[in-house]
Design a protein around this motif. Structure first.
Motif, short mmCIF file in Angstrom:
data_model
loop_
_atom_site.label_atom_id
_atom_site.label_comp_id
_atom_site.label_asym_id
_atom_site.label_seq_id
_atom_site.Cartn_x
_atom_site.Cartn_y
_atom_site.Cartn_z
N ARG A 1 80.76 -39.25 -57.34
CA ARG A 1 81.01 -37.84 -57.00
C ARG A 1 80.94 -37.60 -55.49
O ARG A 1 81.10 -36.47 -55.04
CB ARG A 1 80.04 -36.93 -57.75
N ASP B 1 77.24 -34.68 -55.23
CA ASP B 1 77.75 -33.90 -56.34
C ASP B 1 78.78 -32.88 -55.88
O ASP B 1 78.54 -32.12 -54.95
CB ASP B 1 76.57 -33.14 -57.00
N THR B 2 79.93 -32.93 -56.60
CA THR B 2 81.00 -31.96 -56.44
C THR B 2 81.61 -32.01 -55.04
O THR B 2 81.23 -31.25 -54.15
CB THR B 2 80.49 -30.53 -56.76
N PHE C 1 66.58 -37.65 -64.11
CA PHE C 1 67.25 -36.71 -63.21
C PHE C 1 66.28 -35.52 -63.11
O PHE C 1 65.74 -35.08 -64.14
CB PHE C 1 68.56 -36.26 -63.85
N GLU D 1 70.13 -23.48 -62.05
CA GLU D 1 70.38 -23.78 -60.63
C GLU D 1 71.61 -23.05 -60.08
O GLU D 1 71.86 -23.07 -58.88
CB GLU D 1 70.51 -25.29 -60.44
N TRP D 2 72.41 -22.44 -60.93
CA TRP D 2 73.60 -21.72 -60.45
C TRP D 2 73.34 -20.21 -60.31
O TRP D 2 74.27 -19.44 -60.11
CB TRP D 2 74.76 -21.97 -61.42
N TRP E 1 70.25 -27.55 -66.35
CA TRP E 1 69.79 -28.58 -65.41
C TRP E 1 68.54 -28.07 -64.70
O TRP E 1 67.45 -28.62 -64.80
CB TRP E 1 70.89 -28.93 -64.41
N HIS F 1 66.18 -31.62 -61.58
CA HIS F 1 66.77 -30.48 -60.88
C HIS F 1 65.65 -29.49 -60.58
O HIS F 1 65.15 -28.81 -61.50
CB HIS F 1 67.85 -29.81 -61.74
N ASP G 1 79.42 -34.36 -66.96
CA ASP G 1 78.10 -33.99 -67.49
C ASP G 1 78.05 -34.19 -69.01
O ASP G 1 78.93 -33.70 -69.73
CB ASP G 1 77.80 -32.52 -67.16
N HIS H 1 70.34 -28.68 -53.47
CA HIS H 1 71.40 -28.35 -54.43
C HIS H 1 72.38 -27.39 -53.76
O HIS H 1 72.34 -27.18 -52.55
CB HIS H 1 70.80 -27.79 -55.73
N HIS H 2 73.26 -26.79 -54.55
CA HIS H 2 74.32 -25.95 -53.97
C HIS H 2 73.79 -24.74 -53.20
O HIS H 2 74.49 -24.19 -52.36
CB HIS H 2 75.25 -25.42 -55.08
N TYR I 1 69.48 -36.58 -55.03
CA TYR I 1 70.71 -35.82 -55.28
C TYR I 1 70.93 -34.98 -54.02
O TYR I 1 69.98 -34.40 -53.48
CB TYR I 1 70.50 -34.91 -56.49
N PRO J 1 75.28 -38.54 -66.81
CA PRO J 1 74.23 -37.59 -66.46
C PRO J 1 74.07 -36.63 -67.65
O PRO J 1 75.07 -36.10 -68.14
CB PRO J 1 74.77 -36.86 -65.23
N TRP K 1 72.88 -39.47 -54.85
CA TRP K 1 73.69 -38.92 -55.93
C TRP K 1 74.40 -37.68 -55.38
O TRP K 1 73.86 -36.58 -55.38
CB TRP K 1 72.80 -38.55 -57.11
O1 FHN Z 1 77.25 -27.88 -60.31
C1 FHN Z 1 76.42 -29.00 -60.60
C2 FHN Z 1 75.36 -28.64 -61.62
O2 FHN Z 1 74.55 -27.61 -61.13
C3 FHN Z 1 74.50 -29.89 -61.91
O3 FHN Z 1 73.84 -30.32 -60.72
C4 FHN Z 1 75.43 -31.00 -62.44
C5 FHN Z 1 74.66 -32.28 -62.73
O4 FHN Z 1 75.58 -33.31 -63.04
N1 FHN Z 1 76.45 -31.29 -61.42
C6 FHN Z 1 77.31 -30.16 -61.09
C7 FHN Z 1 78.18 -29.79 -62.27
O5 FHN Z 1 78.79 -30.98 -62.77
#
Ligand code: FHN
Length: 408
Positions: free
Chosen positions: A216, A187-188, A24, A37-38, A254, A26, A231, A85-86, A129, A247, A185
């Motif tokens: 996801r 996510d969220t 993986f 990453e947040w 990450w 990030h 996670d 990513h987000h 991702y 993961p 992949w």
């Molecule tokens: O919010 C994301 C986080 O930054 C990261 O990418 C993880 C990886 O599984 N996925 C989310 C939180 O579960």
């Protein structure tokens, strides 16, 4: 599910189930702040301020050949890298908007293109991702929590404008510009509707029918091809609810953080991998490269040491199935292949004899995988406990380097 669809699904996931172990990655604009990453959400950085970091993002040390080489030496068979990513920053040359690594930074190269070429050369599956619902760079209103509520007022948000004019066009770019993609992949999934989730799966399949999709993609059950656990979550027992993966972070974060001080050891990686694979799962283990494009040295060191073990014992990992024993083994774990069983004996449990109850077939040979001559281990006893069970006793050498026994 129609028989034909089930057959296609079984074929589609075969490579992934045999691969067992993936990298993986990030990596994004957030690496310039070196706080994970947040950072944009955690520090409530307004979009216009966050955009400015792109002018400093110039990962000159990025080398796709080196990154793919680390994955290979670690024994990883696929790479899942954050294409977006987000924070909404595209790590590839997106024509959908300029907030991407080619148009918005002095770097000016497409690292996903370079990785796609290198993965092709080295026989590693490239996967992306994609944060399909959360996007802090765009005002949309699926979930207040998930969106950039610290900078936009809520009425500006229009999820479907984002969904149809940015998310889906970018997903199409990833599926049409980088060759065969092993999996997406997602996510969220936040409040994504079941209808939109199912349409997204069909949308992906329309471009690459063999591209896998993780669970996801939606918070509705049974929509992806396999289940991404929480996670770092390893289920207590083997799963019979279909294919799954854990993961896992290699250190605390990450995305790259200059505060990370603790890395998993090679031994703990192997223990976790064996635990996961013996229960029928895959391990997706994360690295967080720096703003300069470097995978941290400690990450490389730990992964390559784990890879040396896998080099010797990969036969007991790749292409195996879950343990047939419905109970936890106090000395370790078991994986199987047709007419072969692998006993993974933990160091601290290593003793001069090992017993295994519940074998259905008579054992004809046992040897250490690390022993290239595959010399027989003395089988002290193999008797029938009951109609279909017998106990296997193996005398074990005291100093076996890799506790991995193959029995046939
Ligand atoms: O919010 C994301 C986080 O930054 C990261 O990418 C993880 C990886 O599984 N996925 C989310 C939180 O579960």
């Amino acid at each position: 599910m129609l028989v034909e669809e089930q057959t296609k699904a079984t074929e589609r996931i075969k490579w992934w189930q045999e691969a067992k172990f993936g990298m993986f990655i990030h990596w994004g604009l957030y690496a310039t702040l070196a706080k994970g990453e947040w950072v944009m959400a955690a520090s409530k950085i307004p979009v216009k301020e966050y955009e400015q970091f792109a002018t400093q993002f110039n990962p000159k040390e990025f080398n796709a050949k080196e990154w793919v080489g680390v994955a290979k030496r670690a024994g990883m068979k696929y790479i899942v890298i954050t294409a977006k990513h987000h924070d909404g920053f595209a790590m590839y040359h997106s024509k959908v908007e300029k907030f991407n690594i080619v148009d918005a930074t002095p770097f000016g190269r497409d690292p996903m293109k370079e990785l796609a070429e290198e993965c092709q050369k080295q026989g590693i599956k490239l996967c992306f991702y994609y944060s399909h619902v959360i996007d802090w760079h765009h005002p949309h209103s699926v979930h207040e929590y998930y969106n950039n509520t610290w900078d936009y007022n809520l009425e500006e948000k229009a999820f479907y404008n984002y969904w149809h004019n940015l998310a889906k066009p970018q997903i199409q770019e990833l599926l049409t510009q980088y060759g065969d993609i092993g999996l997406l992949w997602f996510d969220t999934a936040g409040g994504l509707s079941k209808k939109d989730s199912k349409e997204l799966v069909e949308f992906v399949r329309s471009f690459q029918p063999n591209c896998l999709i993780n669970s996801r993609v939606s918070h509705w059950p049974n929509i992806g091809d396999y289940q991404s656990k929480g996670d770092n979550e390893i289920p207590m027992y083997g799963e019979d609810s279909g294919p799954w993966e854990t993961p896992m972070t290699l250190n605390q974060s990450w995305g790259y953080s200059d505060r990370d001080q603790v890395w998993k050891t090679p031994e703990s990686i192997i223990r976790k991998m064996v635990n996961i694979v013996s229960k029928g799962g895959n391990l997706l283990l994360n690295v967080g490269p720096t703003a300069e494009g470097i995978i941290p040295e400690k990450s490389v060191e730990v992964l390559e040491q784990a890879g040396e073990w896998i080099e010797r014992n990969g036969e007991a990992i790749y292409g195996t199935n879950a343990s047939p024993f419905p109970y936890e083994l106090e000395w370790g774990a078991v994986t199987i292949k047709p007419s072969r069983m692998y006993l993974h004996v933990n160091n601290e449990k290593w003793s001069d004899q090992l017993k295994l109850f519940g074998l259905k077939n008579k054992v004809v040979k046992a040897y250490l995988l690390a022993d290239s001559e595959r010399r027989n281990l003395p089988i002290t006893q193999s008797y029938t406990e009951s109609i279909d069970h017998h106990v296997l006793g193996i005398d074990l050498p005291k100093d076996a380097p890799d506790q991995y026994i193959s029995i046939i």
